[in-house]
Every structure is written in structure tokens, then in C-alpha cells.
Design an enzyme around this catalytic site. Sequence first.
Site, PDB file in Angstrom:
ATOM      1  N   LYS A 139      35.913   0.543  38.579  1.00 28.28           N
ATOM      2  CA  LYS A 139      36.080   0.280  40.016  1.00 28.28           C
ATOM      3  C   LYS A 139      37.525  -0.139  40.250  1.00 28.28           C
ATOM      4  O   LYS A 139      38.019  -1.050  39.599  1.00 28.28           O
ATOM      5  CB  LYS A 139      35.108  -0.822  40.450  1.00 28.28           C
ATOM      6  CG  LYS A 139      35.083  -1.079  41.944  1.00 28.28           C
ATOM      7  CD  LYS A 139      33.972  -2.051  42.323  1.00 28.28           C
ATOM      8  CE  LYS A 139      34.021  -2.377  43.798  1.00 28.28           C
ATOM      9  NZ  LYS A 139      32.937  -3.278  44.213  1.00 28.28           N
TER      10      LYS A 139
ATOM     11  N   TYR B  30      28.078  -8.783  54.368  1.00 25.62           N
ATOM     12  CA  TYR B  30      26.655  -8.405  54.472  1.00 25.62           C
ATOM     13  C   TYR B  30      25.907  -9.002  53.274  1.00 25.62           C
ATOM     14  O   TYR B  30      26.505  -9.604  52.381  1.00 25.62           O
ATOM     15  CB  TYR B  30      26.527  -6.867  54.473  1.00 25.62           C
ATOM     16  CG  TYR B  30      27.207  -6.250  53.272  1.00 25.62           C
ATOM     17  CD1 TYR B  30      26.541  -6.131  52.065  1.00 25.62           C
ATOM     18  CD2 TYR B  30      28.545  -5.827  53.333  1.00 25.62           C
ATOM     19  CE1 TYR B  30      27.181  -5.604  50.947  1.00 25.62           C
ATOM     20  CE2 TYR B  30      29.183  -5.303  52.233  1.00 25.62           C
ATOM     21  CZ  TYR B  30      28.497  -5.200  51.041  1.00 25.62           C
ATOM     22  OH  TYR B  30      29.123  -4.704  49.927  1.00 25.62           O
TER      23      TYR B  30
ATOM     24  N   THR C 280      24.789  -3.188  47.028  1.00 22.09           N
ATOM     25  CA  THR C 280      25.134  -2.883  48.426  1.00 22.09           C
ATOM     26  C   THR C 280      24.340  -1.696  48.952  1.00 22.09           C
ATOM     27  O   THR C 280      24.024  -1.623  50.132  1.00 22.09           O
ATOM     28  CB  THR C 280      26.653  -2.601  48.535  1.00 22.09           C
ATOM     29  OG1 THR C 280      27.332  -3.808  48.238  1.00 22.09           O
ATOM     30  CG2 THR C 280      27.061  -2.125  49.904  1.00 22.09           C
TER      31      THR C 280
ATOM     32  N   GLU D  92      51.110  -5.013  18.831  1.00 22.70           N
ATOM     33  CA  GLU D  92      51.680  -6.277  19.329  1.00 22.70           C
ATOM     34  C   GLU D  92      51.201  -7.489  18.531  1.00 22.70           C
ATOM     35  O   GLU D  92      51.696  -8.600  18.719  1.00 22.70           O
ATOM     36  CB  GLU D  92      51.324  -6.447  20.799  1.00 22.70           C
ATOM     37  CG  GLU D  92      52.067  -5.451  21.651  1.00 22.70           C
ATOM     38  CD  GLU D  92      52.118  -5.855  23.113  1.00 22.70           C
ATOM     39  OE1 GLU D  92      51.832  -7.010  23.439  1.00 22.70           O
ATOM     40  OE2 GLU D  92      52.441  -4.977  23.922  1.00 22.70           O
TER      41      GLU D  92
ATOM     42  N   THR E  74      27.939  -2.128  42.927  1.00 24.32           N
ATOM     43  CA  THR E  74      29.129  -1.490  42.345  1.00 24.32           C
ATOM     44  C   THR E  74      29.967  -2.439  41.475  1.00 24.32           C
ATOM     45  O   THR E  74      30.779  -1.979  40.685  1.00 24.32           O
ATOM     46  CB  THR E  74      30.039  -0.895  43.440  1.00 24.32           C
ATOM     47  OG1 THR E  74      30.504  -1.948  44.279  1.00 24.32           O
ATOM     48  CG2 THR E  74      29.321   0.158  44.244  1.00 24.32           C
ATOM     49  N   ASP E  75      29.762  -3.752  41.642  1.00 22.77           N
ATOM     50  CA  ASP E  75      30.639  -4.688  40.922  1.00 22.77           C
ATOM     51  C   ASP E  75      30.541  -4.549  39.399  1.00 22.77           C
ATOM     52  O   ASP E  75      31.545  -4.674  38.701  1.00 22.77           O
ATOM     53  CB  ASP E  75      30.334  -6.140  41.335  1.00 22.77           C
ATOM     54  CG  ASP E  75      30.825  -6.435  42.743  1.00 22.77           C
ATOM     55  OD1 ASP E  75      31.653  -5.653  43.257  1.00 22.77           O
ATOM     56  OD2 ASP E  75      30.372  -7.436  43.332  1.00 22.77           O
TER      57      ASP E  75
END
Length: 326
Positions: free
Chosen positions: A191, A52, A38, A283, A118-119
Amino acid sequence: MHSKKIFGQFLILACAALVSIAHAQKLPNVMILATGGTIAGTGASSTTTVGYTAAKIGVEALIDAVPELKKVANVKGEQVFQIASENMNNDYWLKLSKRVNTLLAQSDVDGIVITHGTDTIEETAYFLDLTVHSKKPVVIVGSMRPSTAISADGPINLYNAVLLAGSQEAIGKGVLVTLNDQINAAREVTKTNTSTLDTFKTPELGFLGYIQGSKPFFYRQSTRKHTVDSEFDISKLDVLPQVDIVYGYANMNPIALNAFVAAGAKIVRASRVGQGIVARNGEADDDKLDFVVSDTLNAQKARILLMLALTKTSDTKEIQKIFYSY
Ligand code: SIN
């Protein structure tokens, strides 16, 4: 008289040129490697902040948009690739890490900034944290708004990243991620929001520090091995072992898990909660099932550490030790 005056002007110009050369020589040399995202995105109008197109503008345009960079570093740009970071893959990581290692081995490079979507920024950051063997700063930066938006965050984030990459304070801190005036460690950053500017957080453990008034301030650092202390060497590798992620949920059926395992995937037990330690033999009976637990790593980062661990050993006890060290 007239010629004396002109001579005086030449002298002043010459002095000014010398002062500016001396200033440039004192500044750190920071290389900006652009990969898309971006921060290099463009929208149809200045109010387009969703919908965008990422990865449109090149590294020179990114640098030209922030003339202030020249005051804090001697910057050079290189377009390594141009992608939206959802398309990041192992091949790009290997290429990027090799390039970063080569550049940092040069005496004329003091630090590196990587512009990135950023992903998957947190994954690339962690991969580099484990495979770059240098104390010199490596800073990964992105933005949440495209370059064409009102109040785009890319320019200030890039300025901060260059400042950080050229700073003494960032030396030896491992790969860093900066957006929104905050500094995060590659291992822990994640993120947390699809669109807000303060999306990058290190929940519970906290930021490493801030950038304020053109200066980085550090308050803590990661205790886990990285960069110069990392045992992972990808310099001769062209492929990485296959590691996949399966999401656990109520009433889960085993089809995806079985298919991945049948295709040769290796899988570690991580938690979808995102915080806290995954307790060994908590667990699940990990000893009996021969599982490895991810410690505090989320699944996308556990996948990276497991790929690299598998380049060294397939002994699950050794891999577990690796997970408690990195
Ligand atoms: C991407 O990750 O390339 C697109 C999203 C972003 O950079 O914020």
C-alpha cells in the site's frame, strides 16, 4: 387450443429453466470469505470518505450489492470475522489459512475471495501465499472508500475479485491482490498511499496484470516459491513464534531493540527504503553478527516469513536460504 397455448408456455418456461441451470453449472463456484475492512465500512453520509467506521456490513449485504456476481460465478459467502485490519493478528491468520485450505480441498470450491481491510492486506496475502497449499485461485480484495460513499470502489473491486478467483488464468499464480482493475502478487504488493484508489502497487517489479472488460490479463508472475511449493504447514499450529519490527532512524537509541530481544523476539535485517535487495554483508557484517537479510521483502513481510521459517529451523544459515527462496 387454449390448453395447447398454455402447454406451449410451460414448455418454453421449462426450457428457460434448463438453460439457466446449465449456465449455473458451468459457472465456477467461488466462496467469499469476509473479514471486515473499509469494503464493509459505512460513513455518516455519501461524501464521508474519511472518518467512517470500517467492518460494519456483513457478507450477504456485500454480495447483494453486486447482483452481477451471479453472472460470473456461483457465489456463497461466509463471515469469518469482522474487524478493521489494523487489528489483524497471528490468531486470525491461522484461522483464516486453515479455513481456506479446508475449502480449497473441496471439489465444489473452485476459488476463494477474501474481503479485507487495506491496511494489512499485503501481510495477510503473503501469509496465505506461504501457507495455502492449492493451485486454486485465492484473491484478496479491499476498497479505499466505504460502501456508503459516492463512487464506492468496493462493488467493482469485488466483482473483479470474483471474476479472477473463478478464472483459469489465475490458477497456480499464488495469492493475488486486486483493487483498481490491477492484479498484484502477494509477495510484492504494498500500500503506497493513505487514501487514493490506486494505492496498491508493486513498485519497480510491476503488476502481474489487469482486469479489463470482465477478463483478467496476466503479463508476468512471481519466480519465488508459494502455495503448492511452500514447505510451511500451519495445520497443527495454534501459535506462531514471536517476531517484532524495530524501525531504524538517525540517532536511534537501542532501548526498543534491546527490549524486544530481551522479550524473546527474533529480528531479520530489512530496509526501510521499500525497494531493492538488502545486500548480505553489505552495510553490516551479517556473517559475524549472525544476522539474516530480507532480500527484497519489506519489514512487515520479512516478519511473516521469519515467523514461518522459525517453525522449521532456528539455524540462521537455513533461514537465510529460505529468504532467498520465498
Ligand atoms: C482497514 O484496514 O480495515 C481499514 C482501512 C481500509 O480498509 O482501507
